[in-house]
Write a protein that holds these residues in place. Sequence first.
Motif, mmCIF file in Angstrom:
data_model
loop_
_atom_site.group_PDB
_atom_site.id
_atom_site.type_symbol
_atom_site.label_atom_id
_atom_site.label_comp_id
_atom_site.label_asym_id
_atom_site.label_seq_id
_atom_site.Cartn_x
_atom_site.Cartn_y
_atom_site.Cartn_z
ATOM 1 N N ALA B 147 0.837 -1.207 0.000
ATOM 2 C CA ALA B 147 0.000 0.000 0.000
ATOM 3 C C ALA B 147 0.863 1.246 0.000
ATOM 4 N N ALA B 148 1.923 1.232 0.838
ATOM 5 C CA ALA B 148 2.774 2.410 0.960
ATOM 6 C C ALA B 148 3.455 2.736 -0.356
ATOM 7 N N LEU B 149 3.744 1.697 -1.127
ATOM 8 C CA LEU B 149 4.455 1.888 -2.395
ATOM 9 C C LEU B 149 3.528 2.423 -3.490
ATOM 10 N N SER B 150 2.204 2.352 -3.257
ATOM 11 C CA SER B 150 1.234 2.716 -4.298
ATOM 12 C C SER B 150 0.670 4.113 -4.048
ATOM 13 N N ILE B 175 -2.006 4.933 5.029
ATOM 14 C CA ILE B 175 -1.341 5.694 3.961
ATOM 15 C C ILE B 175 -2.181 6.903 3.559
ATOM 16 N N ARG B 176 -3.505 6.801 3.745
ATOM 17 C CA ARG B 176 -4.440 7.863 3.410
ATOM 18 C C ARG B 176 -4.355 8.283 1.933
ATOM 19 N N ARG B 177 -4.401 7.255 1.122
ATOM 20 C CA ARG B 177 -4.473 7.475 -0.325
ATOM 21 C C ARG B 177 -5.734 6.763 -0.824
ATOM 22 N N PRO B 178 -6.239 7.158 -2.011
ATOM 23 C CA PRO B 178 -7.539 6.612 -2.431
ATOM 24 C C PRO B 178 -7.508 5.120 -2.783
ATOM 25 N N GLY B 201 -18.980 2.845 1.665
ATOM 26 C CA GLY B 201 -18.352 4.132 1.354
ATOM 27 C C GLY B 201 -16.868 4.179 1.666
ATOM 28 N N LYS B 202 -16.244 3.023 1.786
ATOM 29 C CA LYS B 202 -14.823 3.025 2.143
ATOM 30 C C LYS B 202 -13.932 3.209 0.918
ATOM 31 N N GLY B 203 -14.484 2.896 -0.236
ATOM 32 C CA GLY B 203 -13.674 3.051 -1.434
ATOM 33 C C GLY B 203 -14.499 3.693 -2.529
#
Lengths: 495, 285
Positions: B147-150, B175-178, B201-203
């Motif tokens: 996840a961190a890499l994306s 990471i707080r990314r979409p 509603g999580k994604g």
Amino acid sequence: MTTCALWGLETALVSVEADVSNGLPSFSIVGLPDTAVSEARERARAAIRNSGFEFPLRRIVVNLAPAERRKEGTGFDLAIGLAILRASEQLNADVDGLCLGELSLDGTIRPVRGVMPRVLRARDAGIERAYLPAENAPEAAALGCDAFPLRTLRAAVEHLDGRVRLAPAPTPPPATDPVWDVDLGDIAGQDTPKRALEIAAAGGHNLLFIGPPGTGKTMLARAMPSILPPLEPDELLMASAIHSVAGLTDPERPLLAARPFRAPHHTASRLALVGGGVPPRPGEVSLAHSGTLFLDEIAEFPAGVLETLREPLEEGAITISRAGAAATYPARFTLVAAQNPCPCGRFGDVEAQCSCLPDAIARYRSRISDPLLDRIDMRVAVPRIPYRELRERVQRESSATVRARVRHARDRMRARLAGSGRRCNAEMTKRQVEQHCQLDRAGEQMMSAAISARRISARGYHRLLRVSRTIADLAEGDDISADHLALALLLRGHT
Amino acid sequence: MIKLSPRDPEYPPRLRRLARPPDPLWVWGQLPDPQDPTVGIVGTRRLTQYGQRIARELAMALARAGAVVVSGLAQGVDSVAHSAALEAAGRTIAVLGEGLAYYDEHGAARRRQLAMRIRKQGALISEWALDVRGIEWTYPRRNLTLAALSDALIVVEAPEGSGALITADRMRRDIRRPVFIVPGPLGASTWEGSNRYIAEGKGTLLASAQQVASYLGLTVAAMPRASGNGAGERLLALLASGPADADTITAGLGLDGPKATTLIAEQVIAGAIAPTPDGRFARVR
């Protein structure tokens, strides 16, 4: 005394000579007998004595000529017994026919395997008469030979001496059209799989059905015999002879009524499939000669067993080599196989969800090796048919209608391939493919597009043309059109 | 194989934002330029053929547009994403849940070929010592690294309890990314987890590759859409939800046998559809 030796399907006439001379009592058989033939001494001695004759207590030598080839089996017993009786002048007439049969200790004559090819050989040599165990006599009678059915050694001697005349066995009635287990008209839907089956029947192409359990793959395959053309006379003799060697002849109906359909179970051993043993017996691939070999659940067969199919699929024959004996049996069959799409069987099923991991599916599919898959001309999905369609009472094409088309297409093939020893399109050599598979202009365009798009491998090219030729023959087309080629491409499937 | 610590200049900068960046990080192959946007594509191992087509299309489109495809080299969606990125001549990173040497020795033979190709057009990375075997707790930690890499994460197909949803949770919370979720058919168990994720509603519901590309500042070539009225387009529309056999296609198109046959053959030759190993036909684009 004439009898006939058998190695595989190969035969040779053997003359049995007996000499009874003065000397210490002894009995020997010379001329390369195997164990079963050597043991004929004991059987002949007991049978002669128990039939009310005298076994000469002198020096007896029996020779099996030609002496340089090994003789196998118990079929020589009768000739040996008669030769001794003739030499000791208990039988007064000469024996003017082929003698085959096993003696039992009480003098009765027991049936043997492989009568048909031996009678054929004798007939070729101008011997029109045969003395055979009663159980085997119809086999010879069906070949148009005067076959005298013998039950005991005593009856044989009385007949030969002219005391009690036996009537030759009647010629069995010609085979009537068999009743088929499954008719194509019984099967709902599945137009493409049925079409593939028709093409396989007409051209002899190999076919694989893939689909979830219960969709009718097995039923489709079992409809195959009902649409195959009848055996041609020489095919009939060969196929019946193979069954005779395997000891599978039906005494009521020694000649096969239809093309054989063999469906060995997936637990069958390599030996059962390709043949073997001492003496070598034909396996399922040879029993399916001129007919169909159906492998249900082909992925469940052990890989080693499946690989042995490559030789017969390529050569149309199988050679079984054993220490001291090699036999070649014909094995030109149409392979029809069925397979689930994945280990759980539900992959691609609209009514169920597959539970297999992709690796497991790939492993399952790779059980059929690429070289074997290459030799399968058509790979067709057999999907689940909606209930609604199953219930529909529509007029479906019956096997008889399809069979008429298949026969017609076969006639075209035979006329085209006459004199080349090949019978159907699947057997065409590459040169014959180049010569007989002309594409029309649209077909040519489609073919060159497919080749430049690399949808066809070099090896697949000729197979594709053979199947296209059959499709054109079924449609009575002289040239292969784009439609024919398109169907062949569609049925060829994954490459 | 090289060993990187967060102090090394080659260390992927995206991993430095983690509270505890992997140290050391084992790298086998060539890490892409850290300036290039990255997209994680994850999902179930037991994927449907629809999921397979969508994973492949998304990975190809985004890789072609210039994104680096990040995934976990498992069977199923991961492998499809990696190989689609390679096929599109793009770059890809596989984040492993076991040691690199362990994978090389014990990994599934079917993916060894794929791993080798990934090393040429990207890298295999692992935060575990070379000979560490993958066990229950190494994979969730790997999911965090993935996840961190994306820069953005796509979940293609996930049943309840899928590891892909753990990765999505990590992406969302840590990471707080979409997170983009591909919707699937209702009633199919392999899509239940991902559908619920959208419902809660999580994604973000993913409707096109461009949606992700726009977020990454890229433009993708329009995804093929079967909209025309020609028979070819209707065939592609028919196969959009999964492969079908010849009879179903013929009935679905309402054509007579030879016409449908010729159409299928033409589309196979044109490369729009391809025969599947089970004797049916599937869309390839």
